[in-house]
Write a protein that holds these residues in place. Structure first.
Motif, mmCIF file in Angstrom:
data_model
loop_
_atom_site.group_PDB
_atom_site.id
_atom_site.type_symbol
_atom_site.label_atom_id
_atom_site.label_comp_id
_atom_site.label_asym_id
_atom_site.label_seq_id
_atom_site.Cartn_x
_atom_site.Cartn_y
_atom_site.Cartn_z
ATOM 1 N N GLY A 23 0.817 -1.220 0.000
ATOM 2 C CA GLY A 23 0.000 0.000 0.000
ATOM 3 C C GLY A 23 0.846 1.264 0.000
ATOM 4 N N ARG A 24 1.930 1.239 0.768
ATOM 5 C CA ARG A 24 2.772 2.453 0.825
ATOM 6 C C ARG A 24 3.475 2.706 -0.500
ATOM 7 N N ASP A 75 2.040 1.848 -3.462
ATOM 8 C CA ASP A 75 0.940 2.384 -4.275
ATOM 9 C C ASP A 75 0.722 3.870 -3.971
ATOM 10 N N ASP A 76 0.887 4.230 -2.686
ATOM 11 C CA ASP A 76 0.686 5.631 -2.272
ATOM 12 C C ASP A 76 1.617 6.591 -3.005
ATOM 13 N N ILE A 77 2.781 6.082 -3.430
ATOM 14 C CA ILE A 77 3.724 6.974 -4.129
ATOM 15 C C ILE A 77 3.824 6.598 -5.617
ATOM 16 N N SER A 78 2.698 6.122 -6.147
ATOM 17 C CA SER A 78 2.580 5.823 -7.580
ATOM 18 C C SER A 78 3.590 4.794 -8.067
ATOM 19 N N THR A 79 3.879 3.806 -7.211
ATOM 20 C CA THR A 79 4.763 2.700 -7.596
ATOM 21 C C THR A 79 3.953 1.422 -7.416
ATOM 22 N N SER A 94 0.750 -3.769 4.524
ATOM 23 C CA SER A 94 0.238 -2.466 4.091
ATOM 24 C C SER A 94 -0.883 -2.670 3.059
ATOM 25 N N ARG A 107 -4.559 -2.423 1.851
ATOM 26 C CA ARG A 107 -5.532 -1.353 2.132
ATOM 27 C C ARG A 107 -6.980 -1.769 1.869
ATOM 28 N N HIS A 108 -7.174 -2.749 0.972
ATOM 29 C CA HIS A 108 -8.557 -3.092 0.594
ATOM 30 C C HIS A 108 -8.632 -4.512 0.044
ATOM 31 N N HIS A 119 -6.518 -5.694 -3.012
ATOM 32 C CA HIS A 119 -5.133 -6.045 -2.686
ATOM 33 C C HIS A 119 -5.051 -7.512 -2.251
#
Ligand code: E4P
Length: 218
Positions: free
Chosen positions: A135-136, A138-142, A168, A170-171, A174
């Protein structure tokens, strides 16, 4: 695929355990603080309470960042309960500590993993679990899922026993995508587990079955 819940909230842990699909718990210092659990004694007691609720592995994270400190803390945590897995950060001393614990038969979860190279090091050091934070990323567009796939390929190439613990999360998507890739474990909030239950056709179908039963039996 094992399901871990990523929380220090005892009610959420109990609810997931009661559902009958829980294989363990992951915690971290931020999750403890979120529940207002502070101070060494309170944190230790909280780990014991978690172990009383679940039957599976419970990751307990060290706070030290040097090898000696990690070993001291990790040994104390592992001695708390047979379910405890010592959670170590992926830094040089964390890898050294992972090897130390692995040689002693103490189980480890190497955390804060964001690259395939880091995951390779954790496996070489004998980690029981490696925790890539999808998730982290994905949070930074990776693409976090791509990391899980890369680690899966590397571990399969060499037959590493280290289990991929997709963290991490999130849903629910994932969870499903990690299952498709072949992640050994996922850890996420209660919502990511309960979300898997939901389908409108299930609700509509059940309502119809009950309605027809009533009609036939009235
Ligand atoms: C893993 O063990 C961590 O506790 C966790 O999954 C981090 O998730 P977050 O990025 O939602 O904080």
């Amino acid at each position: 695929m094992k399901f871990f819940i990523d929380t220090a909230n005892l009610e959420d842990i109990a609810e997931a355990q009661a559902l009958g699909v829980l294989d363990g718990v992951t915690t971290n210092p931020s999750l403890m603080a979120k529940e207002g659990i502070t101070g060494e004694d309170n944190i230790i007691n909280h780990y014991k309470k978690i172990c009383d609720i679940v039957e599976g592995d419970v990751s307990a994270e060290v706070i030290s960042t040097d090898f000696e400190g990690m070993v001291k803390e990790g040994e104390a945590l592992a001695a708390l309960h047979p379910q405890i897995v010592v959670k170590l950060p992926l830094i040089a001393d964390g890898i050294k500590a992972c090897k130390y614990f692995s040689d002693k038969g103490i189980r480890t979860n190497v955390t804060l993993v964001f690259s395939a190279g880091q995951a390779l090091l954790a496996a070489k050091a004998g980690a029981t679990y490696v925790s890539p934070f999808l998730g982290r990323l994905d949070d930074i567009s990776t693409d976090g899922l791509n990391l899980i796939a890369e680690i899966r390929q590397i571990y399969d190439n060499y037959g590493f026993n280290t289990q991929i613990l997709a963290a991490s999360i999130r849903h629910t998507m994932h969870v499903i995508d990690c299952a498709k890739i072949g992640s050994d474990v996922m850890t996420g909030p209660l919502s990511s587990i309960k979300g898997l239950l939901k389908h409108p056709l299930t609700d509509i179908g059940l309502a119809k079955f009950l309605e027809d039963y009533k009609k036939g039996n009235s």
